[in-house]
Design a protein around this motif. Structure first.
Motif, short mmCIF file in Angstrom:
data_model
loop_
_atom_site.label_atom_id
_atom_site.label_comp_id
_atom_site.label_asym_id
_atom_site.label_seq_id
_atom_site.Cartn_x
_atom_site.Cartn_y
_atom_site.Cartn_z
N UNK A 1 0.81 -1.21 0.00
CA UNK A 1 0.00 0.00 0.00
C UNK A 1 0.85 1.27 0.00
N UNK A 2 2.13 1.14 0.30
CA UNK A 2 3.01 2.30 0.25
C UNK A 2 3.12 2.85 -1.18
N UNK A 3 2.84 2.01 -2.16
CA UNK A 3 3.00 2.41 -3.56
C UNK A 3 1.74 2.98 -4.19
N UNK A 4 0.67 3.10 -3.41
CA UNK A 4 -0.54 3.72 -3.94
C UNK A 4 -0.27 5.21 -4.12
N UNK A 5 -0.58 5.71 -5.29
CA UNK A 5 -0.13 7.05 -5.66
C UNK A 5 -1.14 8.16 -5.40
N UNK A 6 -2.37 7.79 -5.03
CA UNK A 6 -3.37 8.84 -4.80
C UNK A 6 -4.43 8.36 -3.81
N UNK A 7 -5.23 9.29 -3.35
CA UNK A 7 -6.32 8.95 -2.44
C UNK A 7 -7.32 8.05 -3.16
N UNK A 8 -7.56 8.32 -4.43
CA UNK A 8 -8.48 7.50 -5.22
C UNK A 8 -8.00 6.05 -5.30
N UNK A 9 -6.70 5.87 -5.53
CA UNK A 9 -6.13 4.52 -5.57
C UNK A 9 -6.30 3.83 -4.22
N UNK A 10 -6.07 4.55 -3.15
CA UNK A 10 -6.20 3.98 -1.81
C UNK A 10 -7.64 3.57 -1.53
N UNK A 11 -8.61 4.40 -1.93
CA UNK A 11 -10.02 4.07 -1.71
C UNK A 11 -10.42 2.84 -2.53
N UNK A 12 -9.96 2.78 -3.77
CA UNK A 12 -10.27 1.63 -4.61
C UNK A 12 -9.68 0.36 -4.02
N UNK A 13 -8.43 0.44 -3.58
CA UNK A 13 -7.77 -0.70 -2.96
C UNK A 13 -8.51 -1.14 -1.70
N UNK A 14 -8.90 -0.19 -0.87
CA UNK A 14 -9.62 -0.51 0.36
C UNK A 14 -10.97 -1.16 0.06
N UNK A 15 -11.67 -0.66 -0.95
CA UNK A 15 -12.97 -1.23 -1.32
C UNK A 15 -12.82 -2.67 -1.81
N UNK A 16 -11.84 -2.91 -2.67
CA UNK A 16 -11.62 -4.27 -3.17
C UNK A 16 -11.19 -5.20 -2.05
#
Length: 117
Positions: free
Chosen positions: A54-69
């Motif tokens: 998760x350190x490599x997620x580049x934006x808040x949108x990426x983090x939200x998508x990752x968290x949802x999945x």
């Protein structure tokens, strides 16, 4: 214990045992209590493994998508569904969903268990 050096491995183990004695006695009184916390540690393993990814997620949108999945996958596992088959089912059926009820039917606890383990 009196002759065991307190800084030795045995001394530390005996000290730990002495400090946990009351809990051990409660465990013996009620055999339904689990003797270890392996189930809790096993459920945390994906978080620990994912932490560096998760350190490599580049934006808040990426983090939200990752968290949802991640949430969807873990909820599928908690409902005894095969994660891959469940996601394949969701991504196949989601474009055809027209109402909130259609989407609700895709949630892990609503899916028929043909895709379970």
């Amino acid at each position: 214990m009196a002759n065991t050096p307190p800084k030795s491995s045995l001394g530390k183990a005996l000290s730990y045992l002495n400090n946990q004695w009351s809990r051990l006695c409660h465990y013996v009184d009620d055999g339904q209590w689990p003797i270890d916390n392996n189930a809790a540690e096993h459920s945390m393993r994906p978080f620990v493994i994912g932490r560096k990814n998760w350190l490599f997620l580049t934006s808040v949108g990426c983090a939200k998508t990752s968290a949802n999945l991640y949430s969807l996958i873990e909820t599928a596992k908690a409902n005894n569904l095969n994660s891959y088959d469940y996601l394949k089912h969701v991504f196949t059926m989601l474009p055809q969903a027209e109402t909130l009820a259609d989407i609700d039917q895709l949630l892990p606890w609503s899916v028929n268990h043909e895709i379970s383990y």
